[in-house]
Design a protein around this motif. Structure first.
Motif, PDB file in Angstrom:
ATOM      1  N   LYS A 466       0.824  -1.209   0.000  1.00 40.41           N
ATOM      2  CA  LYS A 466       0.000   0.000   0.000  1.00 40.41           C
ATOM      3  C   LYS A 466       0.862   1.264   0.000  1.00 40.41           C
ATOM      4  O   LYS A 466       0.382   2.356  -0.323  1.00 40.41           O
ATOM      5  N   ARG A 514      -7.621  -4.431   5.961  1.00 40.92           N
ATOM      6  CA  ARG A 514      -7.178  -3.404   5.021  1.00 40.92           C
ATOM      7  C   ARG A 514      -8.200  -3.226   3.905  1.00 40.92           C
ATOM      8  O   ARG A 514      -8.526  -2.096   3.500  1.00 40.92           O
ATOM      9  N   GLU A 516     -11.360  -3.814   4.127  1.00 42.21           N
ATOM     10  CA  GLU A 516     -12.500  -3.172   4.784  1.00 42.21           C
ATOM     11  C   GLU A 516     -12.280  -1.669   4.897  1.00 42.21           C
ATOM     12  O   GLU A 516     -13.193  -0.867   4.665  1.00 42.21           O
ATOM     13  N   GLU A 517     -11.048  -1.299   5.221  1.00 40.88           N
ATOM     14  CA  GLU A 517     -10.692   0.123   5.315  1.00 40.88           C
ATOM     15  C   GLU A 517     -10.813   0.807   3.954  1.00 40.88           C
ATOM     16  O   GLU A 517     -11.324   1.934   3.857  1.00 40.88           O
ATOM     17  N   LEU A 518     -10.354   0.136   2.882  1.00 37.99           N
ATOM     18  CA  LEU A 518     -10.447   0.703   1.541  1.00 37.99           C
ATOM     19  C   LEU A 518     -11.898   0.958   1.139  1.00 37.99           C
ATOM     20  O   LEU A 518     -12.245   2.030   0.612  1.00 37.99           O
ATOM     21  N   THR A 520     -14.581   1.200   3.106  1.00 40.42           N
ATOM     22  CA  THR A 520     -15.203   2.186   3.986  1.00 40.42           C
ATOM     23  C   THR A 520     -14.837   3.597   3.564  1.00 40.42           C
ATOM     24  O   THR A 520     -15.685   4.503   3.536  1.00 40.42           O
ATOM     25  N   SER A 521     -13.575   3.811   3.192  1.00 41.81           N
ATOM     26  CA  SER A 521     -13.105   5.147   2.827  1.00 41.81           C
ATOM     27  C   SER A 521     -13.514   5.572   1.425  1.00 41.81           C
ATOM     28  O   SER A 521     -13.580   6.765   1.133  1.00 41.81           O
ATOM     29  N   HIS A 522     -13.781   4.593   0.556  1.00 42.11           N
ATOM     30  CA  HIS A 522     -14.058   4.912  -0.857  1.00 42.11           C
ATOM     31  C   HIS A 522     -15.273   4.118  -1.345  1.00 42.11           C
ATOM     32  O   HIS A 522     -15.223   3.499  -2.409  1.00 42.11           O
ATOM     33  N   GLN A 525     -16.574   4.785  -4.848  1.00 44.53           N
ATOM     34  CA  GLN A 525     -15.561   4.589  -5.894  1.00 44.53           C
ATOM     35  C   GLN A 525     -15.287   3.110  -6.164  1.00 44.53           C
ATOM     36  O   GLN A 525     -14.642   2.773  -7.160  1.00 44.53           O
TER      37      GLN A 525
END
Length: 603
Positions: A466, A514, A516-518, A520-522, A525
């Protein structure tokens, strides 16, 4: 559900099509009604919620523009809760004009198929100007902008023949395409269900069956290409039922779009089709009606739709669906499906033949590696054999899963030095692995599976990717690359759903978090495919995500307007518009079925 057909019944062809649909509706015990909007108003009781309307033709008032009158009628029916089989008749009311069709292809779909330069003129002076400038060359075609079945079409070979055209404004003009026939592909419910080649016999230039042309089955090698192309064009043009006409330019060796028929005639096509086309249409309409019923299980509706249309999607998508049925759902019956038997041999002799064929033409797999992500092209040139080796690895892996095929003899055909060289380069250039994404990580994991003695890979390094810095990436390129690289690492750890993940579990849980974080943040998109693949990865590790309910809720509202399958409706991901037909949506839909069930690992 009531099946409402809007159609004239003046000609033998119209009467034949009406009778075909009526008989099928009666056989399926559905209410059938034939109406004409010039004599019937959209009144309460005539059209009700859940009814399906198939507009074919109607006697329209002469002093009222036909497209406007049709739109008003269909909007009234839609307002009362009816389903309109071809929404384009409302959204794109002038799509029935051939000039408009070619303009759509030129402006929106020229990456899929060539358009035919098409000209409209106001008078003879403008037409002669096109000829003088060389934009039109004898012989050229003149045909009615609103014509059908080849009527009103002329081959203009010299200037004096222009006089036979009564009203030039009613015609379009195109250069003649040298051909040995053209192709009609019939799309129903997001999938190409039948096709034929039409070859002129009596007429000097028209291939239409209505003008005496002969019809023939399409050669099997062309069917996947023509079927996928036609289904994509139809769904992107908001057509549930359509006839897509294509032609091959014999001199240029290129395919061209001829026209799309919203009032598709299938009387001649039925002659060479082994099933009842009218029944396929009415069944698809019934499925659409059921799909709109929120009280029934979306899982069952999607599953049923794919099974009922499996034979019409491409062999590769059939195999993708069937293998997961076997490994994830434990459906043992599918292993004998002819598509799996053909693509994944159960004997070494056939496997060796396939592998040698793949090795002979590695460039055939470059586009498969790139997919719809052109930013991968510069990197794949550094790994020209990666696509072919991945194809071989997957063929060996699934033949092993399905039939227990041992691969040692076939593996000797592969170049171990090349594998080591690629692995060393990927390790030294993490930015290239990042861009190759799932294709690169598949190569690493599958090389490790088949050649455990020569492949050493530090799985912990995945989480460091990342931090990779790419030169001028878009947000979508970065998200696509990181997501699929990490998601496929998890999937590879299960040998593509064949076994539980028992090694390095904590590492893969970190990867899940990770991902899940992607998301959640986008969230907007990310594509629906990515979100569902994340849930599948969660299932592999028995991980409960706070995103599960919101992702599945999005899926509930992502039903295609053309059939009981999921499309990507709500995200800004640019590739979603390329995947609206049943074939292109297979990956998303099998992931949905997997996301809400537990894996059986083929047990």
């Amino acid at each position: 559900m009531k099946f409402i057909l809007v159609s004239r019944q003046d000609t033998p062809s119209q009467k034949w099509h009406i009778q075909q649909l009526r008989e099928v509706a009666q056989k399926l015990q559905l209410e059938f009604r034939l109406i004409n909007p010039s004599t019937t108003r959209v009144t309460e009781g005539l059209i009700n919620p859940g009814d399906v309307i198939y507009w074919r033709s109607a006697k329209l008032e002469e002093n009222y523009p036909s497209a406007d009158q049709r739109t008003v009628f269909l909007l009234g029916a839609k307002h009362r809760g009816a389903y309109i089989i071809n929404p384009s008749l409302i959204n794109r009311p002038y799509l029935t004009f051939k000039s408009v069709q070619q303009a759509y292809i030129k402006n929106y779909f020229s990456h899929l198929i060539n358009f035919i330069p098409t000209y409209l003129v106001a008078d003879e002076r403008e037409l002669y100007l096109l000829i003088k400038k060389g934009w039109l060359n004898y012989p050229f075609i003149a045909k009615l902008n609103k014509g059908a079945q080849g009527k009103g079409s002329y081959l203009i070979t010299r200037q004096d023949e222009i006089k036979q055209l009564s009203d030039l404004k009613a015609y379009i003009f195109q250069n003649f395409i040298p051909n040995d026939g053209d192709y009609r592909v019939m799309v129903v419910g997001g999938v190409a269900v039948a096709m034929m080649k039409r070859v002129r016999t009596k007429h000097p230039f028209l291939n239409n069956a209505a003008q005496g042309g002969e019809v023939y089955p399409v050669e099997s090698s062309l069917k996947p290409f023509l079927g996928r192309l036609a289904s994509r064009l139809a769904t992107d043009l908001d057509l549930m039922i359509a006839g897509i006409d294509l032609i091959y330019h014999q001199e240029e060796k290129r395919w061209y779009f001829l026209e799309v028929n919203t009032v598709n005639q299938w009387q001649h096509l039925q002659v060479i089709t082994p099933f009842n086309i009218a029944e396929k249409i009415v069944l698809a309409a019934r499925e659409i009606s059921k799909c709109r019923d929120s009280n029934s299980s979306l899982y069952r509706k999607v599953e049923s739709y794919y099974w009922s249309n499996l034979e019409f999607i491409s062999p590769e998508k059939q195999a993708h669906f069937l293998i997961r049925q076997y490994l994830w759902f434990g459906n043992k019956d599918v292993k004998n499906h002819p598509t799996l038997r053909r693509l994944y041999p159960d004997n070494l002799e056939e496997m060796e033949r396939l592998v040698k064929g793949y090795l002979a033409q590695p460039e055939l797999f470059w586009k498969e590696v790139v997919g719809i992500h052109p930013f991968r092209w510069p990197v794949i040139k550094k790994y020209p054999w990666l696509g072919a080796y991945n194809k071989i690895f997957f063929t060996l892996l699934f033949s092993h899963h399905l039939y227990g095929l041992k691969s040692e003899e076939v593996l000797s055909l592969l170049d171990k030095k090349l594998i080591r060289r690629y692995l060393d380069r990927l390790a030294a250039h993490p930015e290239e692995l990042f861009i190759l994404s799932s294709r690169g990580i598949d190569f690493i994991f599958l090389s490790r599976f088949f050649f455990p003695k020569i492949v050493k890979f530090d799985s912990e390094s995945l989480l460091q990717l990342k931090k990779v810095k790419l030169s001028n990436p878009t947000l979508q390129e970065h998200l696509v690359s990181e997501f699929y690289l990490l998601a496929h690492a998890v999937i590879n750890a299960s040998l593509f759903y064949a076994q539980p993940i028992k090694v390095e579990v904590q590492l893969y849980l970190k990867i899940i978090r990770r991902l899940e974080e992607l998301i959640t943040s986008h969230f907007v998109q990310m594509s629906l495919d990515q979100k569902l693949e994340f849930l599948v990865a969660c299932r592999l590790l028995n991980y409960s995500s706070h995103l599960e309910d919101v992702i599945l809720n999005e899926a509930q509202y992502s039903i295609s307007p053309f059939g009981c399958y999921l499309v990507d409706k709500y995200n800004s991901w640019s590739g979603r518009q390329q995947l609206t037909d049943l074939d292109g949506s297979e990956h998303r839909n099998i992931l949905y079925l997997m996301a809400i069930t537990k894996p059986s690992f083929g047990l």
